[in-house]
Design an enzyme around this catalytic site. Structure first.
Site, PDB file in Angstrom:
ATOM      1  NE  ARG A   1      96.055 107.968  47.465  1.00  0.00           N
ATOM      2  CZ  ARG A   1      95.775 109.033  46.207  1.00  0.00           C
ATOM      3  NH1 ARG A   1      95.100 109.910  46.780  1.00  0.00           N
ATOM      4  NH2 ARG A   1      96.772 108.233  45.212  1.00  0.00           N
TER       5      ARG A   1
ATOM      6  CE  LYS B   1      94.854 105.765  42.547  1.00  0.00           C
ATOM      7  NZ  LYS B   1      93.520 106.782  43.155  1.00  0.00           N
TER       8      LYS B   1
ATOM      9  CD  GLU C   1      85.577 108.329  44.625  1.00  0.00           C
ATOM     10  OE1 GLU C   1      86.862 109.123  43.617  1.00  0.00           O
ATOM     11  OE2 GLU C   1      86.151 108.102  45.571  1.00  0.00           O
TER      12      GLU C   1
HETATM   13  C1  PLP Z   1      92.907 108.029  42.468  1.00  0.00           C
HETATM   14  C2  PLP Z   1      92.116 107.898  42.353  1.00  0.00           C
HETATM   15  C3  PLP Z   1      91.566 109.713  42.880  1.00  0.00           C
HETATM   16  C4  PLP Z   1      92.652 110.694  42.696  1.00  0.00           C
HETATM   17  O1  PLP Z   1      93.208 110.674  43.710  1.00  0.00           O
HETATM   18  P1  PLP Z   1      94.301 111.374  43.202  1.00  0.00           P
HETATM   19  O2  PLP Z   1      95.227 111.422  45.004  1.00  0.00           O
HETATM   20  O3  PLP Z   1      94.169 112.589  43.382  1.00  0.00           O
HETATM   21  O4  PLP Z   1      94.905 111.387  41.805  1.00  0.00           O
HETATM   22  C5  PLP Z   1      89.874 109.961  42.979  1.00  0.00           C
HETATM   23  N1  PLP Z   1      88.997 108.484  43.368  1.00  0.00           N
HETATM   24  C6  PLP Z   1      89.757 107.096  43.166  1.00  0.00           C
HETATM   25  C7  PLP Z   1      88.265 105.803  43.120  1.00  0.00           C
HETATM   26  C8  PLP Z   1      90.798 107.085  42.875  1.00  0.00           C
HETATM   27  O5  PLP Z   1      90.937 106.019  42.527  1.00  0.00           O
END
Ligand code: PLP
Length: 336
Positions: free
Chosen positions: A80, A182, A218
């Site tokens: 990722r 991210k 989300e």
């Molecule tokens: C990090 C994140 C998640 C969750 O991802 P994980 O890999 O399960 O920790 C979900 N939504 C957003 C916007 C994120 O930044």
């Protein structure tokens, strides 16, 4: 060092050692090194400070009852991060560099890992444009950094349902934007909606899609799930939704361990309000049951405001694998 592991929350506690590697634009990543946890020196013209060229990751190391230190699917975080680097015009961090840096930071700080069920060592990798640049363009130099902080269990007294507020005032991400990675710049804009929700007595906001304002995207920075009978539904990864490691793991567990039908597709807010159970997922809390959603001024309850049985079963199954308490037929857990 003296840490009262029983008192840990999700706040930042520095640890002894961090990792840093550098890369010049157009070159390869240097091997990097461990160093004492310390402040950074950055030019005021650093690209990350001026234009937000930066990404983060988040994963946890757990201490199993037999003393082993376990990471959960770290190669997913590595992949990722590489995808995010490409989106933000930064040189992708090779998987081996990512994994060895994470292992080394965990090993060097292993005495900060709480005992099983008292929490975890939260690991925070960062990649950012560290070099100085005035025009909007990729930095001439990049840094890859990994630090760690012990954290307590998210739900102290066991799983408890959260209350959420659907916002019509804000969107988190747009189609073809950066919601799927991210990017550090995605998170400060969520602080205002989140504080509005908290002021009204809700834990977080639920974001709807930026085009029709109808489909759930989300919950703050966590992925959304709805259960209808024997079917588990989550929004498809259309580009504006972050591909959570927890999300992917929940989908596989639900299908393979519990025999649920799983669907990745659009979920409208109207459909979700008729669900049997709702929850959201992410590394910090793993699974948070949703007990109530406020939509257009009205509170809607789920599972009678209690933790739904399927939500609880998924939470228990997933955390047991992560903590090394149950067999891992998926090969998810990696020993440090
Ligand atoms: C990090 C994140 C998640 C969750 O991802 P994980 O890999 O399960 O920790 C979900 N939504 C957003 C916007 C994120 O930044």
């Amino acid at each position: 060092m003296s840490i009262d592991f029983g008192e840990l929350t999700f706040s930042f506690t520095p640890t002894r050692t961090m990792f840093i590697a550098r890369c010049e634009l157009g070159d390869e990543w240097q091997p990097g090194e461990l160093q004492p946890f310390q402040n950074l020196e950055l030019s005021p013209a650093a690209c990350v400070l001026n234009y937000g060229q930066g990404l983060f990751e988040g994963l946890k190391a757990y201490r199993a009852d037999d003393g082993r230190i376990l990471l959960f699917r770290p190669a997913m975080n590595a992949a990722r991060l590489r995808a995010g680097c490409r989106r933000l015009s930064m040189p992708p961090v090779p998987e081996e560099l990512f994994l060895s840096a994470v292992r080394d930071v965990v090993s060097e700080n292993s005495d900060y890992i709480p005992p099983n069920n008292d929490g975890a060592l939260y690991i925070r990798p960062l990649v950012f444009g560290s070099g100085a640049i005035l025009g909007v363009a990729p930095a001439p130099e990049f840094a890859f950094l990994v630090y760690a902080s012990p954290v307590g269990p998210y739900f102290k007294g066991g799983l408890s349902p959260i209350r959420l507020l659907v916002t019509r005032d804000f969107h988190r991400a747009a189609p073809k934007g950066t919601g799927g990675v991210k990017a550090i710049g995605n998170y400060a804009p969520g602080m205002l909606p989140s504080s509005h929700a908290k002021r009204k007595g809700y834990a977080e906001v639920v974001y709807l899609d930026a085009v029709e304002e109808r489909y759930i995207e989300e919950v703050g920075a966590a992925n959304f799930f709805a259960i209808f009978g024997d079917t588990l539904v989550t929004p498809a990864l259309s580009g504006s939704i972050l591909s959570g490691v927890t999300r992917d793991s929940v989908l596989q567990l639900a299908a393979e361990r519990f025999g649920l039908k799983v669907e990745e597709r659009d979920v409208s807010i109207d459909e979700a309000l008729g669900a049997d159970e709702l929850f959201c997922s992410g590394t910090a809390a793993v699974i948070s049951p949703i007990g109530c959603i406020n939509y257009e001024g009205q509170d809607h309850q789920f599972s009678g405001g209690e933790v739904g049985p399927r939500t609880r079963a998924l939470y228990e199954a997933l955390t047991a694998i992560q903590h090394g308490d149950a067999p891992d037929e998926f090969g998810w857990v990696v020993e440090v």
